[in-house]
Design a protein around this motif. Structure first.
Motif, mmCIF file in Angstrom:
data_model
loop_
_atom_site.group_PDB
_atom_site.id
_atom_site.type_symbol
_atom_site.label_atom_id
_atom_site.label_comp_id
_atom_site.label_asym_id
_atom_site.label_seq_id
_atom_site.Cartn_x
_atom_site.Cartn_y
_atom_site.Cartn_z
ATOM 1 N N ARG A 106 0.838 -1.201 0.000
ATOM 2 C CA ARG A 106 0.000 0.000 0.000
ATOM 3 C C ARG A 106 0.875 1.253 0.000
ATOM 4 O O ARG A 106 1.885 1.312 0.703
ATOM 5 C CB ARG A 106 -0.917 -0.005 1.216
ATOM 6 N N ALA A 107 0.460 2.241 -0.751
ATOM 7 C CA ALA A 107 1.192 3.517 -0.774
ATOM 8 C C ALA A 107 1.109 4.181 0.597
ATOM 9 O O ALA A 107 0.053 4.182 1.234
ATOM 10 C CB ALA A 107 0.597 4.431 -1.845
ATOM 11 N N GLY A 108 2.222 4.738 1.058
ATOM 12 C CA GLY A 108 2.252 5.434 2.341
ATOM 13 C C GLY A 108 2.231 4.505 3.544
ATOM 14 O O GLY A 108 1.939 4.947 4.659
ATOM 15 N N LEU A 109 2.552 3.225 3.337
ATOM 16 C CA LEU A 109 2.471 2.259 4.430
ATOM 17 C C LEU A 109 3.441 2.596 5.559
ATOM 18 O O LEU A 109 3.098 2.444 6.742
ATOM 19 C CB LEU A 109 2.734 0.837 3.911
ATOM 20 N N LYS A 110 4.640 3.059 5.213
ATOM 21 C CA LYS A 110 5.622 3.360 6.256
ATOM 22 C C LYS A 110 5.095 4.428 7.210
ATOM 23 O O LYS A 110 5.296 4.318 8.434
ATOM 24 C CB LYS A 110 6.940 3.812 5.629
ATOM 25 N N GLU A 111 4.422 5.424 6.683
ATOM 26 C CA GLU A 111 3.858 6.467 7.529
ATOM 27 C C GLU A 111 2.734 5.904 8.403
ATOM 28 O O GLU A 111 2.606 6.257 9.586
ATOM 29 C CB GLU A 111 3.321 7.623 6.678
ATOM 30 N N GLN A 112 1.917 5.013 7.844
ATOM 31 C CA GLN A 112 0.821 4.430 8.607
ATOM 32 C C GLN A 112 1.332 3.519 9.733
ATOM 33 O O GLN A 112 0.687 3.393 10.773
ATOM 34 C CB GLN A 112 -0.092 3.624 7.676
ATOM 35 N N LEU A 113 2.475 2.897 9.506
ATOM 36 C CA LEU A 113 3.050 1.989 10.504
ATOM 37 C C LEU A 113 4.031 2.695 11.444
ATOM 38 O O LEU A 113 4.645 2.033 12.286
ATOM 39 C CB LEU A 113 3.783 0.837 9.806
ATOM 40 N N ALA A 114 4.153 4.001 11.332
ATOM 41 C CA ALA A 114 5.191 4.736 12.071
ATOM 42 C C ALA A 114 5.135 4.477 13.570
ATOM 43 O O ALA A 114 6.165 4.242 14.214
ATOM 44 C CB ALA A 114 5.075 6.235 11.786
ATOM 45 N N GLY A 115 3.947 4.505 14.141
ATOM 46 C CA GLY A 115 3.820 4.289 15.582
ATOM 47 C C GLY A 115 4.253 2.900 15.991
ATOM 48 O O GLY A 115 4.956 2.718 17.003
ATOM 49 N N LEU A 116 3.873 1.901 15.202
ATOM 50 C CA LEU A 116 4.255 0.515 15.498
ATOM 51 C C LEU A 116 5.761 0.322 15.327
ATOM 52 O O LEU A 116 6.397 -0.397 16.109
ATOM 53 C CB LEU A 116 3.497 -0.458 14.592
ATOM 54 N N LEU A 117 6.336 0.950 14.318
ATOM 55 C CA LEU A 117 7.777 0.836 14.088
ATOM 56 C C LEU A 117 8.561 1.420 15.259
ATOM 57 O O LEU A 117 9.576 0.857 15.688
ATOM 58 C CB LEU A 117 8.154 1.546 12.789
ATOM 59 N N THR A 118 8.079 2.538 15.801
ATOM 60 C CA THR A 118 8.753 3.165 16.941
ATOM 61 C C THR A 118 8.722 2.255 18.161
ATOM 62 O O THR A 118 9.718 2.122 18.886
ATOM 63 C CB THR A 118 8.084 4.514 17.279
ATOM 64 N N LEU A 119 7.576 1.618 18.407
ATOM 65 C CA LEU A 119 7.424 0.763 19.587
ATOM 66 C C LEU A 119 8.206 -0.538 19.482
ATOM 67 O O LEU A 119 8.825 -0.988 20.448
ATOM 68 C CB LEU A 119 5.941 0.432 19.800
ATOM 69 N N TRP A 120 8.165 -1.169 18.316
ATOM 70 C CA TRP A 120 8.654 -2.548 18.211
ATOM 71 C C TRP A 120 10.016 -2.684 17.541
ATOM 72 O O TRP A 120 10.663 -3.720 17.705
ATOM 73 C CB TRP A 120 7.623 -3.399 17.469
ATOM 74 N N CYS A 121 10.451 -1.694 16.808
ATOM 75 C CA CYS A 121 11.749 -1.784 16.133
ATOM 76 C C CYS A 121 12.785 -0.918 16.854
ATOM 77 O O CYS A 121 13.615 -0.250 16.232
ATOM 78 C CB CYS A 121 11.613 -1.356 14.670
ATOM 79 N N CYS A 122 12.727 -0.921 18.158
ATOM 80 C CA CYS A 122 13.634 -0.103 18.972
ATOM 81 C C CYS A 122 14.873 -0.913 19.365
ATOM 82 O O CYS A 122 14.928 -2.139 19.179
ATOM 83 C CB CYS A 122 12.910 0.389 20.225
ATOM 84 N N HIS A 123 15.860 -0.220 19.929
ATOM 85 C CA HIS A 123 17.058 -0.900 20.420
ATOM 86 C C HIS A 123 16.706 -1.743 21.649
ATOM 87 O O HIS A 123 15.748 -1.460 22.363
ATOM 88 C CB HIS A 123 18.136 0.125 20.790
ATOM 89 N N GLU A 124 17.499 -2.778 21.900
ATOM 90 C CA GLU A 124 17.217 -3.685 23.012
ATOM 91 C C GLU A 124 17.143 -2.947 24.347
ATOM 92 O O GLU A 124 16.343 -3.297 25.225
ATOM 93 C CB GLU A 124 18.284 -4.790 23.078
ATOM 94 N N GLY A 125 17.957 -1.927 24.511
ATOM 95 C CA GLY A 125 17.961 -1.173 25.762
ATOM 96 C C GLY A 125 16.685 -0.383 25.992
ATOM 97 O O GLY A 125 16.411 0.060 27.113
ATOM 98 N N GLN A 126 15.889 -0.192 24.934
ATOM 99 C CA GLN A 126 14.638 0.563 25.049
ATOM 100 C C GLN A 126 13.421 -0.355 25.233
ATOM 101 O O GLN A 126 12.309 0.132 25.407
ATOM 102 C CB GLN A 126 14.432 1.424 23.794
ATOM 103 N N ARG A 127 13.657 -1.634 25.206
ATOM 104 C CA ARG A 127 12.537 -2.570 25.336
ATOM 105 C C ARG A 127 12.022 -2.622 26.777
ATOM 106 O O ARG A 127 12.793 -2.504 27.727
ATOM 107 C CB ARG A 127 12.974 -3.978 24.897
#
Length: 238
Positions: A106-127
């Motif tokens: 889908r077009a613009g998917l990265k923007e739509q997933l931005a919140g999820l990417l911030t939460l789940w694709c973080c560094h191990e120290g931020q988990r």
């Protein structure tokens, strides 16, 4: 000062809500075991409440699938039926796989997933390590996939299914290894979606749900057996 009509109307609702939450927590924590029977009077005495809010709470628990009513013998915590939960997991998987396939490419998917990417694709120290919080975050992750897919009927059905699975799903985060795995797997699902590989993303998501299902089945059986053992010891001690 006397209470207003609005305050009077709120009181029984608030009490019924409190009783509902307490009984649901007792079921979740195996203080009330699958198959346990009880009466409205017993709950009313325990909660120091009248039967009206107790009955309201119990009928709500029945609608949610946690208890059953037997009109001649009172109430019963719904016996554990893993076939029932596996059927719910099948429905959940079908809905989430369909949602992920809709989203991939889908077009613009990265923007739509931005919140999820911030939460789940973080560094191990931020988990995070709080199991209760992680259970809510995990649920929200899967809710978000359905919401973003754009089909509100699918999202509503998915939310109802997850509500009924919550009694066992939350146990997935009582083990540190599962918390780490959830971060890694959610991150991988998101990256597969961004790559546009719908089949691989859907396949990995299905595998992710299946591992969680098998994990909570094992933990649930262990918890029930441990609770039954404690109950028998207490009975013998009395």
């Amino acid at each position: 000062m006397y209470p207003t009509d609005t305050e009077e109307k709120k009181r029984p609702l608030n009490l019924a809500e409190r009783i509902y939450q307490q009984l649901k927590n007792d079921i979740f924590d195996f203080q009330l075991l699958p198959g346990d029977r009880f009466s409205e009077n017993e709950i009313a005495r325990r909660m120091q409440a009248s039967r009206t809010p107790v009955r309201e709470a119990l009928y709500r628990l029945e609608r949610d699938g946690f208890v059953q009513v037997h009109f001649r013998s009172g109430w019963q915590v719904r016996p554990f039926d893993f076939r029932y939960f596996e059927d719910l997991y099948d429905v959940r998987t079908l809905l989430e796989v369909a949602a992920v396939k809709r989203l991939c490419g889908r077009a613009g998917l990265k923007e739509q997933l931005a919140g999820l990417l911030t939460l789940w694709c973080c560094h191990e120290g931020q988990r995070l390590n709080d199991s209760s919080l992680l259970a809510e975050m995990d649920e929200d992750f899967h809710f978000a996939l359905l919401e973003l897919s754009g089909n509100q009927e699918m999202a509503a059905i998915h939310r109802m299914v997850c509500e009924r699975l919550r009694i066992i799903r939350r146990l997935d985060f009582t083990q540190q290894g599962r918390i780490t795995a959830t971060y890694d797997e959610h991150s991988h699902i998101l990256n597969l979606m961004l790559s546009g590989n719908a089949e691989e993303a859907a396949g990995f998501l299905s595998q992710h749900i299946d591992v969680s299902k098998n994990t909570v089945r094992h933990i649930t059986l262990h918890r029930i057996q441990a609770a039954k053992s404690r109950y028998n010891i207490n009975i013998r001690a009395d």
